[in-house]
Design a protein around this motif. Structure first.
Motif, short mmCIF file in Angstrom:
data_model
loop_
_atom_site.label_atom_id
_atom_site.label_comp_id
_atom_site.label_asym_id
_atom_site.label_seq_id
_atom_site.Cartn_x
_atom_site.Cartn_y
_atom_site.Cartn_z
N SER A 112 75.01 28.52 26.24
CA SER A 112 74.10 28.88 25.15
C SER A 112 73.38 30.16 25.51
O SER A 112 72.79 30.26 26.58
N SER A 126 79.92 23.19 23.72
CA SER A 126 80.64 24.29 23.07
C SER A 126 80.52 25.61 23.84
O SER A 126 80.77 26.67 23.30
N GLY A 127 80.06 25.53 25.09
CA GLY A 127 80.02 26.75 25.90
C GLY A 127 78.62 27.06 26.42
O GLY A 127 77.74 26.22 26.39
N ASP A 143 78.48 30.42 23.36
CA ASP A 143 78.41 29.81 22.05
C ASP A 143 77.47 30.63 21.16
O ASP A 143 76.30 30.32 21.02
N SER A 160 76.58 23.88 27.31
CA SER A 160 76.70 22.78 26.37
C SER A 160 78.18 22.52 26.13
O SER A 160 79.03 23.21 26.70
N ASP A 166 83.35 32.39 26.34
CA ASP A 166 82.69 31.11 26.63
C ASP A 166 81.26 30.98 26.12
O ASP A 166 80.64 29.94 26.32
N LYS A 216 87.51 33.84 18.48
CA LYS A 216 86.05 33.69 18.52
C LYS A 216 85.34 34.89 17.88
O LYS A 216 84.31 34.73 17.23
#
Lengths: 317, 275
Positions: A117, A114-115, A160, A112, A158, A48
């Motif tokens: 926000s 994807s993790g 995004d 969300s 975690d 990431k």
């Protein structure tokens, strides 16, 4: 990590059986640790964080010297270039000040696919802090080390963040759990370095020297030192007073002795504290203040450092 | 017949200590060590015997503020002998600063190791007879604080003095510290507002560099006593840098009456408690 005479440090294979460990209250603890198994999160964090171009840690051994004020305004300054995405991560778990300084206190973090926000201050400036996860301003985070470390791991893994150019990490004072964790988690990725904040008096510098020892121990490069609260000009008579007297030569002397660059000195200006309390950037509130000019100069030097570092890195690859 | 736990059967090292005070703040750099040091000096001048326990393991400041940096701690049969600041032995101090080989050594410890040392500091230092033991803490609400409060609970501390600076960013952290006190059952003796206003030594104009009145407002809001405002005073900062006794040297300074008043309130509280 030899802290006490003869101590092999908790990560050493000698921890526990070494001669110096006899009678140490931590003998059992250190010995039981053994070689720690690699946390699978490290690999995820590496993936990431690899796309983040620049990572800057803001550190100081001492509290209340202006780490959060500096981090927030470094973020504001870098985000003035609209082509750059800037993220500000606050890992001061017990005393998160960033939400207030950025004027986003009381905001919530949304989950969300994807993790988590982060909270956006501008289109290109996002913020994450434990402050967004609390239920109210009286909520205390009474956590011991492992829980704080878990939170930092989650922030790195975690959240995004999207594609970011600069990640600025604001830290609590000291050289303990939070600092070890952030360095360990980011170890496998490239970190540009640390900006160290101090005030001019020896009582602060003695803690900052410890922080510099910490950076050397964990092999974290030091971008430079900022001396904050350096002199105060009375608004009435215009005479300057050293409220926090540099009795041992201030940051300048320390930097010379330790061969580190001094990025600049920022004078005390009551309007800075006021802007921070109101959650506004003092760059826009008081553009003509000597403190603003000094800040801008420091940010420019950090940008140059990162740029240079980046090209060197590319050349060596 | 119940069995007396061992720790109570032996005479504990804290048995001769009358009152235990903690100095806390959620925020760093607001003057916890300054208030601890000046409070100790003020109580000493009032004829009391005072001990200071510095549990700020990553950034110990008190040894320098009392000019005993570089001194060593000795071991005796019943534990560690604290460092005495003056010849009369009326102020004694224990700090991790005395255990470091070099003053710039960083104590890079995670929680469990810090907790073990704090427990040792609380059980193994031979304080002897003290009127007051002042415990200076690092910023936050984490390992050091939980361990200190847990280990001191059986000795029933008098309570905590919370230090803040006036600006909202600091008040926010001290509100969280108040919650910590409530949750851990630690009494709040009161709030001190430090760095409250700066009087220019040249023109006597007062500038509120870090705002004004936040600590007092918080005390009212939280319904805890307000102990007073200590102004920013370059003479105080200078004394702490050089380890000089501000209380004795600058009785005419702007910070002196504020510090003396705080010490007096603590003395009043203990005398009303013991009578």
């Amino acid at each position: 990590m030899a802290e006490l005479p003869g101590c092999p440090g908790p990560s050493s294979a000698q921890a526990g059986p070494a001669a110096a460990c006899q009678g140490c209250p931590n003998q059992g603890l250190c010995a039981s640790g053994g070689p720690a198994a690699l946390d699978p999160a490290v690999a995820e964090i590496k993936e990431k964080m690899e796309i983040v171009k620049h990572k800057i840690l803001v550190l100081s051994g001492k509290g209340g010297v202006g780490k959060s004020t500096f981090s927030a305004h470094l973020a504001h300054g870098l985000a003035e270039d609209e082509t750059k995405q800037v993220a500000l991560l606050d890992i001061d778990i017990c005393g998160p000040s960033i939400p207030k300084i950025m004027g986003i206190e009381g905001e919530q973090v949304h989950q969300s696919g994807s993790g988590w926000s982060p909270v956006y201050v501008e289109d290109n400036l996002s913020v994450m802090s434990v402050g967004f996860l609390l239920s109210g301003p009286d909520d205390a985070v009474i956590w011991r080390g492992p829980k704080k470390n878990g939170m930092i791991k989650q922030f790195l893994r975690d959240v995004d963040w999207g594609e970011i150019d600069y990640l600025i990490v604001d830290t609590p004072p000291g050289t303990s759990d939070e600092h070890l964790s952030i360095v360990q988690y980011l170890n496998s990725t490239h970190v540009d370095g640390a900006v160290i904040i101090t005030t001019p008096q020896e009582v602060s510098l003695q803690d900052v020297r410890k922080e510099i020892s910490f950076c050397h121990k964990v092999k974290l490069p030091i971008i430079g030192v900022v001396e904050n609260m350096s002199g105060f000009v009375c608004p009435k008579c215009k005479i300057e007073t050293q409220i926090f007297p540099p009795t041992t030569g201030g940051a300048e002397k320390m930097c010379q002795n330790l061969n580190i660059s001094l990025l600049g000195k920022v004078p005390l200006d009551p309007r800075i504290g006021k802007s921070c309390d109101q959650g506004q950037s003092f760059f826009s509130e008081i553009p003509e203040s000597p403190a603003t000019l000094s800040y801008r100069h420091i940010i420019q030097r950090i940008q140059e450092y990162c740029g240079l570092h980046h090209t060197e890195e590319k050349l060596s690859n | 017949l119940s069995i007396v736990p061992l720790s109570f059967a032996e005479r504990s090292n804290l048995a001769g200590v009358q009152h235990i005070l903690l100095v806390l703040s959620g925020k760093g750099g607001v003057g916890k060590s300054t208030i601890s040091t000046e409070l100790a000096l003020a109580l000493q001048h009032a004829g009391k015997k005072v001990g200071i326990l510095d549990v700020d393991l990553c950034g110990p400041s008190i040894p320098r503020m009392l000019k005993v940096q570089g001194k060593g701690v000795h071991q005796c049969d019943s534990g560690w002998v604290p460092v005495f600041v003056d010849q009369d032995k009326s102020i004694s101090l224990m700090s991790i600063g005395f255990l470091l080989e070099k003053p710039d050594d960083a104590v890079v410890w995670r929680g469990p190791k810090k907790n073990a040392l704090i427990k040792q500091f609380i059980s193994d230092v031979t304080w002897g007879e003290l009127d007051f033991l002042i415990v200076d803490t690092p910023p936050g609400t984490s390992d050091e604080h939980i361990s200190t409060v847990e280990s001191l609970r059986q000795y029933m501390p008098l309570g905590a003095v919370l230090v803040t600076t006036p600006q909202a960013v600091s008040i926010g952290d001290v509100r969280r510290e108040l919650t910590f006190c409530k949750k851990t059952g630690l009494r709040v003796i009161g709030i001190v507002e430090n760095m409250s206003g700066f009087v220019c030594p040249h023109c006597l104009e007062c500038t509120n560099i870090f705002s004004k009145g936040g600590g007092e407002e918080l005390a009212r809001h939280a319904r805890v006593p307000f102990l007073g405002c200590v102004p920013l005073d370059p003479q105080l900062a200078q004394c702490l840098e050089e380890g000089r006794d501000f209380i004795r040297e600058f009785p005419k300074s702007s910070a002196f009456p504020a510090l003396a008043h705080i010490a007096q309130q603590i003395l009043d509280r203990t005398s009303s408690q013991s009578s």
